[in-house]
Scaffold this motif. Structure first.
Motif, PDB file in Angstrom:
ATOM      1  N   ARG A   1       0.773  -1.261   0.000  1.00  0.00           N
ATOM      2  CA  ARG A   1       0.000   0.000   0.000  1.00  0.00           C
ATOM      3  C   ARG A   1       0.803   1.309   0.000  1.00  0.00           C
ATOM      4  NH1 ARG A   1      -4.224  -2.358   3.720  1.00  0.00           N
ATOM      5  NH2 ARG A   1      -3.299  -1.140   5.399  1.00  0.00           N
TER       6      ARG A   1
ATOM      7  N   ARG B   1       6.352  -5.728  -9.857  1.00  0.00           N
ATOM      8  CA  ARG B   1       6.316  -4.491 -10.640  1.00  0.00           C
ATOM      9  C   ARG B   1       5.159  -3.604 -10.191  1.00  0.00           C
ATOM     10  NH1 ARG B   1       6.426  -4.277 -17.161  1.00  0.00           N
ATOM     11  NH2 ARG B   1       4.991  -2.562 -17.405  1.00  0.00           N
TER      12      ARG B   1
ATOM     13  N   GLY C   1      10.856 -10.477 -11.806  1.00  0.00           N
ATOM     14  CA  GLY C   1       9.892 -10.936 -12.800  1.00  0.00           C
ATOM     15  C   GLY C   1      10.442 -10.883 -14.203  1.00  0.00           C
ATOM     16  N   GLN C   2       9.533 -11.028 -15.141  1.00  0.00           N
ATOM     17  CA  GLN C   2       9.897 -11.113 -16.556  1.00  0.00           C
ATOM     18  C   GLN C   2      10.739  -9.934 -17.008  1.00  0.00           C
ATOM     19  OE1 GLN C   2       6.447 -11.921 -19.062  1.00  0.00           O
ATOM     20  NE2 GLN C   2       7.344 -10.630 -20.644  1.00  0.00           N
TER      21      GLN C   2
ATOM     22  N   SER D   1      -0.098 -10.666  -6.093  1.00  0.00           N
ATOM     23  CA  SER D   1      -1.186 -11.511  -6.606  1.00  0.00           C
ATOM     24  C   SER D   1      -0.667 -12.774  -7.289  1.00  0.00           C
ATOM     25  CB  SER D   1      -2.063 -10.712  -7.570  1.00  0.00           C
ATOM     26  OG  SER D   1      -1.288 -10.235  -8.649  1.00  0.00           O
TER      27      SER D   1
ATOM     28  N   LYS E   1      -4.379 -11.649   1.321  1.00  0.00           N
ATOM     29  CA  LYS E   1      -5.734 -11.593   1.898  1.00  0.00           C
ATOM     30  C   LYS E   1      -6.730 -12.413   1.079  1.00  0.00           C
ATOM     31  CE  LYS E   1      -6.708  -7.154   2.037  1.00  0.00           C
ATOM     32  NZ  LYS E   1      -7.139  -5.796   2.372  1.00  0.00           N
TER      33      LYS E   1
END
Ligand code: FAD
Length: 343
Positions: free
Chosen positions: A230, A253, A268-269, A285, A305
């Motif tokens: 956040r 990202r 990541g990618q 996520s 969550k």
């Protein structure tokens, strides 16, 4: 016995801030296995500048103690900053001296830049991003090298043919480091001269944004934050957990784009590829582009969550909950356990 047992291997031993990178010792371990019992293993160390000589000497001694038969040290002012042309020429000088059939580098930013140049100069093959090596113990067959494809969704196995010249990069944190050899069996250290090539560019300045942190690419433990943190301040509990565990902090990202942290942390990618022993994903996520950079981690813990978050599909352990409650609890518990004598 096939030619497998007679290979000559050369390792480019990458240093960072005057110290051998762990991946250099993993590359040395790979070179020792690929050279086989009857082969020979050399290492090349390159650097320059006022502080370089003692650091190169210490790094050379470590390589010699871990199975490099000869460590070729090129100490030249032209190698003070990383210039790919200069470092490729330094490796080229060692190649000319050693005539290896296998050259092993770490799959790092520098290794990725150097390996194709060296392979082209050698007119040899190139196998990038190797994560596993199978060498039959009797040396009676060719080595098989495994590398992930399509962001880890498939694996390719390449056979190293006898007599082939090949440049290999090994992914950090996937292969064992070279073990020390018996006392008295250490290799030699020798200075090697090289002709500095004309440079196209030079490094003017290095601006460090993440100083003092554990190197993400080589970290054993990574605590990573996503948009779920956040805010920039939301990374504080993750920093605290990483500190207790002696790990590094990474990010999705989503978190970088939101301005919560620096892009240097992006995994990541289009960020860094990491393979730590433990990856703790907090408020991430699990988009396919993030998984591309971390799904090969040995143990993945996800804190989210949303019980339906895709990250739980790759996680070994999942905690459904608010990261701002879960992460401080984990930090306190690890602190307690690590403070217990004998833990
Ligand atoms: C070409 C391209 C390249 C890309 N490259 C990358 C890349 O290299 N790396 C990368 O990461 N992404 C990359 N992306 C972006 C990627 O598609 C996702 O948008 C991004 O990974 C999402 O980041 P996130 O998981 O942090 O955010 P979100 O998808 O918004 O997920 C946030 C998660 O946090 C959870 N959450 C919220 N609050 C809490 C809380 N208090 N406690 C616990 N959980 C909470 C939510 O349930 C949610 O699952 C790329 C995209 C494209 C198109």
């Amino acid at each position: 016995m096939s030619d497998q047992s007679k290979r000559t291997a050369l390792v480019y031993a990458e240093c960072a801030e005057g110290k051998l990178r762990r991946v250099a010792l993993e590359a040395l371990g790979a070179a020792r296995r690929l050279a086989g019992d009857g082969g020979s293993v050399h290492a090349v160390l390159a650097g320059g500048g006022s502080a370089a000589s003692p650091a190169l000497a210490a790094a050379a001694a470590e390589l010699a103690a871990r199975g490099a038969g000869v460590v070729h040290v090129i100490d030249d002012p032209a190698l003070a900053g990383f210039a790919p042309e200069a470092y490729a020429a330094a490796i080229g000088a060692a190649v000319a001296a050693v005539q290896p059939s296998i050259i092993v580098l770490g799959h790092t930013a520098a290794g990725r830049e150097l390996a194709p140049r060296v392979a082209a100069a050698l007119k040899g093959g190139h196998i990038a991003d190797v994560t596993a090596i199978q060498v039959p113990e009797d040396g009676g067959a060719d080595a098989i090298l495994t590398r992930p494809l399509y962001a880890g969704k498939a694996f390719e196995q390449r056979r190293l043919l006898p007599g082939a010249s090949c440049v290999i990069t090994v992914r950090p944190n996937n292969l064992p480091v070279a073990e020390p050899v018996e006392a008295g069996s250490e290799g030699k250290v020798a200075a090697l001269a090289y002709a500095a090539p004309p440079l196209w560019t030079t490094v003017r300045d290095v601006v460090r944004k993440a100083s003092g942190r554990v190197d993400l690419a080589e970290a054993d433990i990574i605590v990573s934050g996503g948009r779920g943190v956040r805010s920039a301040d939301g990374f504080a509990p993750l920093e605290a957990l990483a500190k207790v565990l002696g790990g590094a902090v990474g990010a999705s990202r989503g978190a970088c784009d939101a301005g919560y942290c620096d892009y240097a942390l992006q995994i990541g990618q289009t960020g860094k590829t990491v393979t730590p022993k433990l990856y703790i994903a907090c408020g991430i996520s699990g988009a396919i582009q993030h998984l591309a950079g971390m799904s090969q981690s040995r143990v993945i813990v996800a804190i989210n969550k949303d019980p339906d978050a895709p990250i739980f599909g790759v996680a070994d352990y999942g905690i459904v909950g608010d990261l701002f409650e879960v992460v401080p609890l984990l930090t306190a518990e690890f602190e307690r356990i690590l403070a217990t004598p004998g833990s």
